[in-house]
Design an enzyme around this catalytic site. Structure first.
Site, mmCIF file in Angstrom:
data_model
loop_
_atom_site.group_PDB
_atom_site.id
_atom_site.type_symbol
_atom_site.label_atom_id
_atom_site.label_comp_id
_atom_site.label_asym_id
_atom_site.label_seq_id
_atom_site.Cartn_x
_atom_site.Cartn_y
_atom_site.Cartn_z
ATOM 1 N N GLY A 40 -8.073 -4.477 -2.314
ATOM 2 C CA GLY A 40 -8.434 -3.167 -1.719
ATOM 3 C C GLY A 40 -9.732 -2.325 -2.075
ATOM 4 N N ASP A 97 -8.751 1.437 -4.349
ATOM 5 C CA ASP A 97 -8.983 1.983 -3.059
ATOM 6 C C ASP A 97 -8.081 3.229 -2.796
ATOM 7 O OD1 ASP A 97 -6.277 0.529 -3.316
ATOM 8 O OD2 ASP A 97 -6.733 -0.699 -1.487
ATOM 9 N N ASP A 100 -1.473 6.094 -4.357
ATOM 10 C CA ASP A 100 -0.542 6.189 -3.459
ATOM 11 C C ASP A 100 0.760 6.890 -4.472
ATOM 12 O OD1 ASP A 100 0.931 6.368 -1.095
ATOM 13 O OD2 ASP A 100 1.920 4.345 -1.499
ATOM 14 N N LYS A 128 -3.136 10.201 -1.858
ATOM 15 C CA LYS A 128 -2.385 10.695 -0.869
ATOM 16 C C LYS A 128 -1.277 11.540 -1.987
ATOM 17 C CE LYS A 128 -1.240 6.632 1.780
ATOM 18 N NZ LYS A 128 -0.309 5.939 2.071
ATOM 19 N N PHE A 149 0.286 5.730 6.397
ATOM 20 C CA PHE A 149 -0.312 4.384 5.958
ATOM 21 C C PHE A 149 -1.685 4.035 6.607
ATOM 22 C CE2 PHE A 149 -0.531 -0.144 5.434
ATOM 23 C CZ PHE A 149 -0.052 -0.464 3.947
ATOM 24 N N VAL A 150 -2.662 3.649 5.760
ATOM 25 C CA VAL A 150 -3.845 3.677 6.351
ATOM 26 C C VAL A 150 -4.303 2.236 6.134
ATOM 27 C CG1 VAL A 150 -4.461 5.980 6.249
ATOM 28 C CG2 VAL A 150 -4.945 4.440 4.175
ATOM 29 N N ARG A 162 -8.927 -5.509 6.466
ATOM 30 C CA ARG A 162 -9.793 -5.124 5.393
ATOM 31 C C ARG A 162 -11.270 -4.903 5.618
ATOM 32 N NH1 ARG A 162 -6.919 -5.546 0.701
ATOM 33 N NH2 ARG A 162 -5.092 -7.375 0.257
HETATM 34 P P1 IMP Z 1 0.497 3.051 -5.847
HETATM 35 O O1 IMP Z 1 0.782 1.933 -6.806
HETATM 36 O O2 IMP Z 1 1.619 3.256 -5.077
HETATM 37 O O3 IMP Z 1 -0.345 4.174 -6.191
HETATM 38 O O4 IMP Z 1 -0.531 2.194 -4.693
HETATM 39 C C1 IMP Z 1 -1.479 1.720 -4.948
HETATM 40 C C2 IMP Z 1 -1.773 0.571 -4.174
HETATM 41 O O5 IMP Z 1 -0.833 0.262 -3.188
HETATM 42 C C3 IMP Z 1 -3.024 0.369 -3.581
HETATM 43 O O6 IMP Z 1 -4.125 -0.012 -4.351
HETATM 44 C C4 IMP Z 1 -3.107 -0.336 -2.387
HETATM 45 O O7 IMP Z 1 -3.375 -1.429 -2.537
HETATM 46 C C5 IMP Z 1 -1.585 -0.011 -2.092
HETATM 47 N N1 IMP Z 1 -1.441 1.113 -0.856
HETATM 48 C C6 IMP Z 1 -0.887 2.234 -1.181
HETATM 49 N N2 IMP Z 1 -0.937 3.002 0.042
HETATM 50 C C7 IMP Z 1 -1.796 2.260 1.019
HETATM 51 C C8 IMP Z 1 -2.057 2.512 2.265
HETATM 52 O O8 IMP Z 1 -1.633 3.519 3.176
HETATM 53 N N3 IMP Z 1 -2.809 1.442 3.018
HETATM 54 C C9 IMP Z 1 -2.903 0.261 2.353
HETATM 55 N N4 IMP Z 1 -2.661 -0.119 1.191
HETATM 56 C C10 IMP Z 1 -1.834 0.920 0.515
HETATM 57 MG MG MG Z 2 -4.524 -2.175 -3.998
#
Ligand code: IMP
Ligand code: MG
Length: 173
Positions: A40, A97, A100, A128, A149-150, A162
């Site tokens: 990402g 990227d 979340d 987010k 979700f983006v 992508r």
């Molecule tokens: P986290 O571990 O929940 O913070 O998520 C991080 C990873 O989840 C990011 O590096 C993204 O690859 C993926 N991700 C989280 N939210 C989104 C979204 O809205 N769109 C696409 N990928 C996401």
């Molecule tokens: Mg990622």
């Protein structure tokens, strides 16, 4: 089934302008290595690097994956590419990227602690805040966005979307 929003959440121009401002903030920190989190983070990393442009800045890539083919994290994080990583004594900026739940960055920074970097900071294009599930403070953020979700600009849904230069919201069709 999902479809893209009618208009982008962030246009290519908005993204590029924000990246220029971020680069101006990051450049004076004199990082030795940009450690980019694939897949990402690939587009954000290349555009950001172009604006930091200094001969001594190195780039390394690792891969983190937890998502599989859904819009919810599987919860199990896989990190690869750490075998050849040499960041001992260096000032490192980790780039992803999106932040979340925060699990990916938190676990990654925890793993990287063993690699002896002199300094470890983090940067994400998107944040987010409403989704945060763990305590994690990121150092540089491009945009805070709503809990949607983006896709686009490196971000995927099941590996699609992508290469789009804008960020789009994905909605249920
Ligand atoms: P986290 O571990 O929940 O913070 O998520 C991080 C990873 O989840 C990011 O590096 C993204 O690859 C993926 N991700 C989280 N939210 C989104 C979204 O809205 N769109 C696409 N990928 C996401
Ligand atoms: Mg990622």
């Amino acid at each position: 089934m999902y479809k893209m929003s009618k208009a982008p959440l962030l246009t290519a121009v908005q993204i590029q302008e924000r990246i220029e401002a971020l680069a101006a903030q990051i450049a004076p920190c004199d990082f030795d290595v940009i450690l980019s989190v694939l897949t990402g983070g690939f587009m954000f990393t290349t555009d950001l690097c172009r604006h930091i442009a200094t001969p001594k800045l190195q780039v390394a890539f690792i891969k983190a994956s937890s998502y599989g083919n859904s819009t919810e994290s599987s919860g199990e994080l896989k990190i690869s590419g750490l075998e050849h990583l040499n960041i001992r004594g260096k000032k490192v900026l980790v780039i992803d990227d999106i932040l979340d739940s925060g699990n990916t960055m938190k676990e990654l920074v925890h793993k990287l602690a063993d690699f002896g970097a002199k300094e470890l900071k983090t940067c994400v294009l998107l944040n987010k805040p409403a989704r945060r599930a763990v305590d994690f403070n990121v150092d540089f953020v491009g945009f805070d966005i709503e809990n949607k979700f983006v896709v686009g600009y490196g971000l995927d849904y099941a590996n699609d979307y992508r290469t789009l230069p804008e960020i789009w919201t994905l909605e249920e069709a």
